[in-house]
Design a protein around this motif. Sequence first.
Motif, PDB file in Angstrom:
ATOM      1  N   SER A  32       0.882  -1.184   0.000  1.00 13.23           N
ATOM      2  CA  SER A  32       0.000   0.000   0.000  1.00 13.23           C
ATOM      3  C   SER A  32       0.910   1.221   0.000  1.00 13.23           C
ATOM      4  O   SER A  32       2.097   1.106   0.308  1.00 13.23           O
ATOM      5  CB  SER A  32      -0.912   0.005   1.230  1.00 13.23           C
ATOM      6  N   LYS A  33       0.338   2.348  -0.345  1.00  9.64           N
ATOM      7  CA  LYS A  33       1.171   3.552  -0.476  1.00  9.64           C
ATOM      8  C   LYS A  33       1.044   4.377   0.812  1.00  9.64           C
ATOM      9  O   LYS A  33      -0.058   4.768   1.206  1.00  9.64           O
ATOM     10  CB  LYS A  33       0.682   4.348  -1.693  1.00  9.64           C
ATOM     11  N   CYS A  34       2.153   4.654   1.463  1.00 10.71           N
ATOM     12  CA  CYS A  34       2.121   5.456   2.690  1.00 10.71           C
ATOM     13  C   CYS A  34       1.881   6.923   2.311  1.00 10.71           C
ATOM     14  O   CYS A  34       2.445   7.412   1.312  1.00 10.71           O
ATOM     15  CB  CYS A  34       3.424   5.321   3.456  1.00 10.71           C
ATOM     16  N   TYR A  36       2.862   9.739   3.268  1.00 11.52           N
ATOM     17  CA  TYR A  36       3.955  10.735   3.329  1.00 11.52           C
ATOM     18  C   TYR A  36       4.992  10.503   2.236  1.00 11.52           C
ATOM     19  O   TYR A  36       5.886  11.315   2.034  1.00 11.52           O
ATOM     20  CB  TYR A  36       4.667  10.661   4.702  1.00 11.52           C
ATOM     21  N   CYS A  37       4.892   9.381   1.517  1.00 12.01           N
ATOM     22  CA  CYS A  37       6.019   8.888   0.703  1.00 12.01           C
ATOM     23  C   CYS A  37       5.921   9.301  -0.758  1.00 12.01           C
ATOM     24  O   CYS A  37       4.878   9.121  -1.387  1.00 12.01           O
ATOM     25  CB  CYS A  37       6.057   7.363   0.803  1.00 12.01           C
ATOM     26  N   PHE A  39       8.443   8.199  -2.934  1.00  3.09           N
ATOM     27  CA  PHE A  39       9.375   7.318  -3.651  1.00  3.09           C
ATOM     28  C   PHE A  39       8.687   6.730  -4.888  1.00  3.09           C
ATOM     29  O   PHE A  39       7.448   6.731  -4.975  1.00  3.09           O
ATOM     30  CB  PHE A  39       9.831   6.171  -2.743  1.00  3.09           C
ATOM     31  N   GLY A  81      10.217   1.650  -2.988  1.00  2.00           N
ATOM     32  CA  GLY A  81       9.425   0.455  -3.004  1.00  2.00           C
ATOM     33  C   GLY A  81       9.700  -0.483  -1.809  1.00  2.00           C
ATOM     34  O   GLY A  81      10.312  -0.115  -0.838  1.00  2.00           O
ATOM     35  N   THR A  82       9.221  -1.675  -1.992  1.00  2.00           N
ATOM     36  CA  THR A  82       9.363  -2.686  -0.950  1.00  2.00           C
ATOM     37  C   THR A  82      10.010  -3.937  -1.524  1.00  2.00           C
ATOM     38  O   THR A  82       9.313  -4.854  -1.995  1.00  2.00           O
ATOM     39  CB  THR A  82       7.977  -3.021  -0.343  1.00  2.00           C
ATOM     40  N   ARG A 152       0.897   3.193   8.230  1.00  2.00           N
ATOM     41  CA  ARG A 152       1.633   1.931   8.165  1.00  2.00           C
ATOM     42  C   ARG A 152       0.706   0.765   8.445  1.00  2.00           C
ATOM     43  O   ARG A 152      -0.276   0.893   9.176  1.00  2.00           O
ATOM     44  CB  ARG A 152       2.794   1.941   9.173  1.00  2.00           C
TER      45      ARG A 152
HETATM   46  S1  SF4 Z   1       8.405   2.831  -0.175  1.00  2.00           S
HETATM   47 FE1  SF4 Z   1       8.084   2.327   2.002  1.00  2.00          FE
HETATM   48  S2  SF4 Z   1       7.491   4.306   2.843  1.00  2.00           S
HETATM   49 FE2  SF4 Z   1       7.176   4.448   0.606  1.00  2.00          FE
HETATM   50  S3  SF4 Z   1       5.025   3.792   0.192  1.00  2.00           S
HETATM   51 FE3  SF4 Z   1       6.315   1.984   0.045  1.00  2.00          FE
HETATM   52  S4  SF4 Z   1       6.176   1.084   2.087  1.00  2.00           S
HETATM   53 FE4  SF4 Z   1       5.555   3.178   2.303  1.00  2.00          FE
END
Ligand code: SF4
Length: 397
Positions: A32-34, A36-37, A39, A81-82, A152
Motif C-alpha cells: 500500500s502507499k504510505c 507521506y512517501c 518514492f 518500493g518494498t 503503516r
Molecule cells: S516505499 Fe516504504 S514508505 Fe514508501 S510507500 Fe512503500 S512502504 Fe511506504
Amino acid sequence: MALGDRHVECPHANARRDPAFGVYVHWPFCRSKCPYCDFNSHVRHGGTDQGRFVRAFTAEIAATASRIPGRTVSTIFFGGGTPSLMEPATVAAILDAVANNWRVADDVEVTLEANPTSVEAERFAGYRAAGVNRVSLGVQALDDAALSALGRTHTAREALDAVAIARRIFERYSFDLIYARPGQTQAAWRAELASAISEAAEHLSLYQLTIEPETPFAALHASGKLAIPDADQARILYDVTQEVCAAAGLPAYEISNHARPGAECRHNLVYWRCHEYAGIGPGAHGRLEIEGTRRATATEKQPEAWLGLVESHGHGLVTDELLSRVEVADEYLLMGLRLTEGIDLNRFETLAGGPLATEQIAHLARHGLIETTAGGRLRVTPAGFPVLDAVVGDLAA
Ligand code: SF4
Ligand SMILES: C[S@@+](CC[C@H](N)C(=O)[O-])C[C@H]1O[C@@H](n2cnc3c(N)ncnc32)[C@H](O)[C@@H]1O
C-alpha cells in the motif's frame, strides 16, 4: 542539459586507487502507499510477474556491464518500493546476473530494504540463502498510534518481531525511524529513541518527517489538517537525536544516518563519496565512469513502461548525460558535505579545476558552520548540519 564547451574531460570521481563500485536495484512495488512517501513505488493489486521482471533486470544488468566492464562490485542494494515483496528466487536470480557480468568482491555488502511485517520476515531466511547479508527495515515508529497516523500496516510489536528475526538471520541490520511527527514531544522522542537503540545493533537511519509535494500528507498539511513540529521544535528533536545517539555509541556519520564506527552502510557511502554506481530497474539513477568522464543515467520510472523499454531496447535508460567538470565537483560538494567526514579539498580542486571559494569558506568558518582539518578536509560542524542546505548553497554559489 547543454554541455557545449563547458564540458572537459575530468579526472573522474572513482579513481582506480579506490575501487568502490555499487549496484542499485530498484523494486518499485509496495503493498500500500504510505501517505507521506514520494518514492517511485506503486501498488499492483493483481500482483506482479516476477519472472518477467527478472528477465528485464538481467538484460539491463548485462547492458550496463557492457558499458562498464571489468568492475569489481563492492556493494549491492535492493531498494524500493518494498524489495521484501520480491521472492527470494527473484533476488537470487538478480544476484546471479550481477555475478555473471562483473566480479563480485569477497566481502561484498548486499543490503535489502524490508517492510517489517510478519509475512515479509518469513522470507528473511530465503534472502540470506540468496546472498543478502544486510537488511534495512522501515520500522518508522515504535508507537502504534503514530504508525497508524503514518498509514503503516504493521504494529510496533510486529516491527520489533521482524527486527528480532533480522538479528537472528543477518550479520548486519539497520532500521529507519521517522521523527518530528505530528504532536511528537521531546520526552516521547527521547524514550522512543532509547528503546530503538536498545534494539539496534550497529546502524539506525533517523529521518525528519518531510512533507513531500503531491502526497496525501501535503494536501492535509496545506488544508491545516496535519500540523507538524515547526522549525524550532524540529531543531530540538534533531539535537536530542544527535545527543542520545552519540551517547549510545551511534554517532551520526551522515545527516540522517548513525552507526557504530566501521558499521556505516557501505553502499550509501558510494553515493556520498561520489564513487561509481550502476542504477538498475525502474527509476534508478546511476553514475558511470567511461573514458575519463562521468555520466549520469536514469531509467524510465513507470514500471510497465520500463519493462517495455527493456524488452524492446535491452535497457530502460531515458537519461544518459555527460556531466561537466563543474557538475561533477558540485555533486561531490553536495553529497560529500552530508557526511561528517566532509570532503577532500584536493579532490574537489582536481575535479573542479580550481579551488573552492576561499572567501566563502572563511565566512562560514567564522560563523562556526564549517571547519577545515589538518588533513585538508572541509567538513560541516554540528552547528552547521541543521542548516546544511544553506551552507552548501553558499559554497556552491
Ligand atoms: S516505499 Fe516504504 S514508505 Fe514508501 S510507500 Fe512503500 S512502504 Fe511506504
Ligand atoms: C524506500 S523507504 C524504505 C523501505 C520500505 N518501503 C518501508 O517503508 O518500510 C525508505 C525510507 O525513507 C523514509 N521516508 C520516506 N518518505 C519520507 C518522508 N516523507 N519523510 C521522512 N522520511 C521518509 C522512511 O523512513 C523509509 O523507511
